[in-house]
Design a protein around this motif. Structure first.
Motif, PDB file in Angstrom:
ATOM      1  N   LYS A  58      -1.593   5.256   5.310  1.00 60.21           N
ATOM      2  CA  LYS A  58      -1.095   4.213   4.418  1.00 60.21           C
ATOM      3  C   LYS A  58      -2.271   3.406   3.911  1.00 60.21           C
ATOM      4  O   LYS A  58      -3.147   3.010   4.671  1.00 60.21           O
ATOM      5  CB  LYS A  58      -0.127   3.313   5.171  1.00 60.21           C
ATOM      6  CG  LYS A  58       0.497   2.235   4.332  1.00 60.21           C
ATOM      7  CD  LYS A  58       1.460   1.403   5.178  1.00 60.21           C
ATOM      8  CE  LYS A  58       1.938   0.201   4.441  1.00 60.21           C
ATOM      9  NZ  LYS A  58       0.905  -0.774   4.155  1.00 60.21           N
ATOM     10  N   PRO A  96      -3.919  -0.027   2.461  1.00 57.25           N
ATOM     11  CA  PRO A  96      -3.626  -1.409   2.840  1.00 57.25           C
ATOM     12  C   PRO A  96      -2.839  -2.162   1.770  1.00 57.25           C
ATOM     13  O   PRO A  96      -2.946  -1.867   0.580  1.00 57.25           O
ATOM     14  CB  PRO A  96      -5.004  -2.029   3.043  1.00 57.25           C
ATOM     15  CG  PRO A  96      -5.928  -1.173   2.279  1.00 57.25           C
ATOM     16  CD  PRO A  96      -5.343   0.201   2.263  1.00 57.25           C
ATOM     17  N   ASN A  97      -2.062  -3.156   2.203  1.00 58.92           N
ATOM     18  CA  ASN A  97      -1.377  -4.056   1.275  1.00 58.92           C
ATOM     19  C   ASN A  97      -2.417  -4.968   0.637  1.00 58.92           C
ATOM     20  O   ASN A  97      -3.455  -5.265   1.240  1.00 58.92           O
ATOM     21  CB  ASN A  97      -0.338  -4.896   2.015  1.00 58.92           C
ATOM     22  CG  ASN A  97       0.747  -4.048   2.621  1.00 58.92           C
ATOM     23  OD1 ASN A  97       1.025  -2.942   2.180  1.00 58.92           O
ATOM     24  ND2 ASN A  97       1.379  -4.559   3.661  1.00 58.92           N
ATOM     25  N   TRP A  98      -2.150  -5.427  -0.583  1.00 59.52           N
ATOM     26  CA  TRP A  98      -3.074  -6.309  -1.269  1.00 59.52           C
ATOM     27  C   TRP A  98      -2.321  -7.258  -2.178  1.00 59.52           C
ATOM     28  O   TRP A  98      -1.140  -7.105  -2.390  1.00 59.52           O
ATOM     29  CB  TRP A  98      -4.128  -5.517  -2.037  1.00 59.52           C
ATOM     30  CG  TRP A  98      -3.570  -4.549  -3.026  1.00 59.52           C
ATOM     31  CD1 TRP A  98      -2.923  -3.374  -2.762  1.00 59.52           C
ATOM     32  CD2 TRP A  98      -3.580  -4.670  -4.442  1.00 59.52           C
ATOM     33  NE1 TRP A  98      -2.553  -2.760  -3.913  1.00 59.52           N
ATOM     34  CE2 TRP A  98      -2.941  -3.528  -4.970  1.00 59.52           C
ATOM     35  CE3 TRP A  98      -4.080  -5.614  -5.317  1.00 59.52           C
ATOM     36  CZ2 TRP A  98      -2.791  -3.324  -6.338  1.00 59.52           C
ATOM     37  CZ3 TRP A  98      -3.931  -5.408  -6.664  1.00 59.52           C
ATOM     38  CH2 TRP A  98      -3.299  -4.273  -7.165  1.00 59.52           C
ATOM     39  N   GLY A 139       0.821  -1.199   0.000  1.00 58.29           N
ATOM     40  CA  GLY A 139       0.000   0.000   0.000  1.00 58.29           C
ATOM     41  C   GLY A 139       0.859   1.255   0.000  1.00 58.29           C
ATOM     42  O   GLY A 139       1.922   1.301   0.614  1.00 58.29           O
TER      43      GLY A 139
END
Length: 95
Positions: free
Chosen positions: A72, A74-76, A61
């Motif tokens: 930030k 989110p990571n995905w 992210g």
């Protein structure tokens, strides 16, 4: 993990459109804990196509500034799915 929740959404970008035309590859945002085998099963079940290969990558992210505060996204996880020659997925065709 439920096969209906593995695939979150299709990714429709310029790069994805090029890959679809050149290599018959489709891009999806998938669950972060999904494995290649689960992604293969989910695509085959949901879209009734034959999957040749699956590549995955974890997208980090981006950082965002809100005034003096830093946030930030989110990571995905992204999956690139290659289909058998001659097969297509209708949602990418605009149908």
């Amino acid at each position: 993990m439920n096969l209906e929740t593995v695939i979150r959404k299709p990714l429709i970008t310029e790069k994805a459109a090029r890959q679809k035309e050149n290599s018959n590859e489709y891009f999806f945002a998938v669950d972060g804990k999904a494995t290649k085998d689960l992604i293969r099963l989910a695509v085959e079940k949901l879209f009734k196509v034959n999957v040749v290969s699956v590549h995955t990558l974890n997208a980090h992210g981006k950082r965002k500034r809100f005034g003096r505060f830093v946030g930030k996204a989110p990571n995905w996880k992204k999956a690139i799915v290659r289909l058998k020659k001659g097969e297509t997925i209708k949602i990418f065709e605009g149908a």
